[in-house]
Motif scaffolding. Structure first.
Motif, mmCIF file in Angstrom:
data_model
loop_
_atom_site.group_PDB
_atom_site.id
_atom_site.type_symbol
_atom_site.label_atom_id
_atom_site.label_comp_id
_atom_site.label_asym_id
_atom_site.label_seq_id
_atom_site.Cartn_x
_atom_site.Cartn_y
_atom_site.Cartn_z
ATOM 1 N N VAL A 155 43.074 37.777 46.051
ATOM 2 C CA VAL A 155 43.667 37.177 47.240
ATOM 3 C C VAL A 155 42.731 36.113 47.795
ATOM 4 C CG1 VAL A 155 45.008 39.219 47.904
ATOM 5 C CG2 VAL A 155 42.748 38.885 48.864
ATOM 6 N N MET A 156 43.321 35.161 48.494
ATOM 7 C CA MET A 156 42.547 34.172 49.235
ATOM 8 C C MET A 156 42.938 34.340 50.695
ATOM 9 S SD MET A 156 42.132 30.030 48.968
ATOM 10 C CE MET A 156 43.874 29.734 49.173
ATOM 11 N N LEU A 157 41.942 34.663 51.522
ATOM 12 C CA LEU A 157 42.140 34.818 52.955
ATOM 13 C C LEU A 157 41.789 33.497 53.614
ATOM 14 C CD1 LEU A 157 40.246 38.216 53.334
ATOM 15 C CD2 LEU A 157 42.714 37.894 53.035
ATOM 16 N N MET A 158 42.674 32.986 54.466
ATOM 17 C CA MET A 158 42.434 31.721 55.165
ATOM 18 C C MET A 158 42.283 32.014 56.649
ATOM 19 S SD MET A 158 41.953 28.495 55.185
ATOM 20 C CE MET A 158 42.507 27.802 53.658
ATOM 21 N N PHE A 159 41.130 31.582 57.187
ATOM 22 C CA PHE A 159 40.837 31.758 58.605
ATOM 23 C C PHE A 159 40.836 30.405 59.290
ATOM 24 C CE2 PHE A 159 39.108 35.426 56.472
ATOM 25 C CZ PHE A 159 39.486 36.483 57.286
ATOM 26 N N ASP A 160 41.224 30.394 60.552
ATOM 27 C CA ASP A 160 41.315 29.168 61.326
ATOM 28 C C ASP A 160 39.964 28.447 61.416
ATOM 29 O OD1 ASP A 160 42.699 27.298 63.009
ATOM 30 O OD2 ASP A 160 41.811 28.283 64.753
ATOM 31 N N LYS A 161 38.900 29.164 61.738
ATOM 32 C CA LYS A 161 37.589 28.540 61.917
ATOM 33 C C LYS A 161 36.639 28.763 60.750
ATOM 34 C CE LYS A 161 37.930 28.543 66.887
ATOM 35 N NZ LYS A 161 37.724 29.306 68.087
ATOM 36 N N ALA A 162 36.596 29.964 60.212
ATOM 37 C CA ALA A 162 35.627 30.300 59.163
ATOM 38 C C ALA A 162 35.979 29.674 57.813
ATOM 39 C CB ALA A 162 35.503 31.812 59.014
ATOM 40 N N GLY A 163 37.245 29.315 57.608
ATOM 41 C CA GLY A 163 37.652 28.734 56.327
ATOM 42 C C GLY A 163 38.306 29.763 55.437
ATOM 43 N N MET A 164 38.062 29.646 54.123
ATOM 44 C CA MET A 164 38.734 30.546 53.193
ATOM 45 C C MET A 164 37.728 31.280 52.330
ATOM 46 S SD MET A 164 40.423 27.917 50.529
ATOM 47 C CE MET A 164 39.446 26.697 49.694
ATOM 48 N N VAL A 165 38.158 32.453 51.863
ATOM 49 C CA VAL A 165 37.336 33.262 50.983
ATOM 50 C C VAL A 165 38.249 33.946 49.966
ATOM 51 C CG1 VAL A 165 37.364 35.308 52.491
ATOM 52 C CG2 VAL A 165 35.488 34.989 50.868
ATOM 53 N N ASP A 166 37.782 33.970 48.717
ATOM 54 C CA ASP A 166 38.482 34.690 47.648
ATOM 55 C C ASP A 166 37.888 36.087 47.549
ATOM 56 O OD1 ASP A 166 40.219 32.597 46.699
ATOM 57 O OD2 ASP A 166 38.458 31.654 45.806
ATOM 58 N N ILE A 167 38.760 37.063 47.349
ATOM 59 C CA ILE A 167 38.323 38.447 47.230
ATOM 60 C C ILE A 167 39.270 39.166 46.276
ATOM 61 C CG2 ILE A 167 39.602 39.109 49.303
ATOM 62 C CD1 ILE A 167 37.317 41.053 49.977
ATOM 63 N N ASN A 168 38.740 40.065 45.472
ATOM 64 C CA ASN A 168 39.557 40.866 44.558
ATOM 65 C C ASN A 168 39.714 42.258 45.140
ATOM 66 O OD1 ASN A 168 40.139 39.062 42.376
ATOM 67 N ND2 ASN A 168 37.977 39.185 41.829
ATOM 68 N N LEU A 169 40.948 42.630 45.443
ATOM 69 C CA LEU A 169 41.231 43.927 46.034
ATOM 70 C C LEU A 169 41.524 44.944 44.937
ATOM 71 C CD1 LEU A 169 43.596 42.755 48.925
ATOM 72 C CD2 LEU A 169 41.105 43.077 48.980
ATOM 73 N N PRO A 170 40.747 46.021 44.859
ATOM 74 C CA PRO A 170 41.024 47.042 43.841
ATOM 75 C C PRO A 170 42.351 47.737 44.135
ATOM 76 C CG PRO A 170 39.333 47.817 45.352
ATOM 77 C CD PRO A 170 39.614 46.378 45.709
ATOM 78 N N VAL A 171 43.022 48.161 43.077
ATOM 79 C CA VAL A 171 44.286 48.884 43.211
ATOM 80 C C VAL A 171 43.981 50.373 43.133
ATOM 81 C CG1 VAL A 171 46.617 49.241 42.309
ATOM 82 C CG2 VAL A 171 45.520 46.985 42.084
ATOM 83 N N VAL A 172 44.301 51.079 44.219
ATOM 84 C CA VAL A 172 44.086 52.516 44.279
ATOM 85 C C VAL A 172 45.403 53.238 44.094
ATOM 86 C CG1 VAL A 172 42.070 52.186 45.776
ATOM 87 C CG2 VAL A 172 44.291 52.686 46.802
ATOM 88 N N SER A 173 45.365 54.542 44.071
ATOM 89 C CA SER A 173 46.552 55.366 43.927
ATOM 90 C C SER A 173 47.623 54.976 44.942
ATOM 91 C CB SER A 173 46.163 56.839 44.128
ATOM 92 O OG SER A 173 47.280 57.643 44.411
ATOM 93 N N ALA A 174 48.872 55.162 44.589
ATOM 94 C CA ALA A 174 49.963 54.897 45.522
ATOM 95 C C ALA A 174 49.848 55.781 46.756
ATOM 96 C CB ALA A 174 51.323 55.143 44.842
ATOM 97 N N LYS A 175 49.147 56.897 46.633
ATOM 98 C CA LYS A 175 48.923 57.798 47.764
ATOM 99 C C LYS A 175 47.760 57.319 48.628
ATOM 100 C CE LYS A 175 50.645 61.825 45.360
ATOM 101 N NZ LYS A 175 50.325 63.153 44.873
ATOM 102 N N GLY A 176 47.018 56.313 48.175
ATOM 103 C CA GLY A 176 45.943 55.745 48.971
ATOM 104 C C GLY A 176 44.603 56.399 48.772
ATOM 105 N N ASN A 177 44.431 57.247 47.775
ATOM 106 C CA ASN A 177 43.122 57.873 47.563
ATOM 107 C C ASN A 177 42.653 57.723 46.147
ATOM 108 O OD1 ASN A 177 44.948 59.663 46.414
ATOM 109 N ND2 ASN A 177 44.591 61.241 47.934
#
Length: 177
Positions: A155-177
């Motif tokens: 994902v690329m997060l875009m912030f109004d002042k800080a700008g943008m950052v790329d980050i890879n979000l790990p995929v966890v269980s559908a139950k969230g653990n």
């Protein structure tokens, strides 16, 4: 919207919002009996994504695996603004989805309502904003390949002042653990 689509949509997010007062939305009991629905926000899973962008510390990033037939996916992060100026998460994009929206869900009486947060999410100076189950979240639409546990979603997060950052979000269980 048909019931199967609505149920799949809800299961993909597993989230309800906190009212602006900060109090937890009460569970009517209905959600406990629905597969994939989790009223417990819990802590971010181990191995969750982190990043630093100016005065913003981003942590606890992850997405949940998608159940068969789910049309959308849910993603979560924690943003701490260590600076003296407010900022705003204005948008999120991902090569894994045709569209990513910032959403919130909340109970209004016995009815759960979800809406897109237009204009972004404020990140006040000195504050921590959490996108997690039971609160605001990222909704991945037009997902190219369903998210599978053990994978990662860029994902690329875009912030109004800080700008943008790329980050890879790990995929966890559908139950969230």
């Amino acid at each position: 919207m048909n019931r199967n689509y609505a149920a799949a949509l809800l299961m993909s997010i597993g989230a309800f919002s906190l009212p602006s007062s900060g109090a937890m939305a009460e569970d009517s009991g209905t959600m406990k009996s629905m597969p994939g629905m989790h009223m417990d926000a819990g802590a971010a899973p181990s191995g969750s994504a982190t990043a630093k962008l100016g005065d913003l510390d981003i942590s606890g990033g992850y997405v949940r695996a998608m159940l068969p037939g789910q049309p959308v996916g849910g993603g979560y992060i924690i943003i701490h603004n260590t600076g003296k100026a407010d900022d705003k998460l204005t948008s999120v994009t991902s090569s894994a989805a045709g569209k990513v929206e910032l959403h919130e869900m909340k109970m209004e009486g016995e009815i759960m309502k979800m809406r897109e947060v237009k204009g972004g999410i404020a990140i006040p100076a000195g504050a921590t904003v959490t996108l997690a189950p039971n609160t605001m979240h990222m909704m991945f639409k037009q997902v190219k390949t369903p998210f599978e546990q053990g994978g990662a979603v860029p994902v690329m997060l875009m912030f109004d002042k800080a700008g943008m950052v790329d980050i890879n979000l790990p995929v966890v269980s559908a139950k969230g653990n």
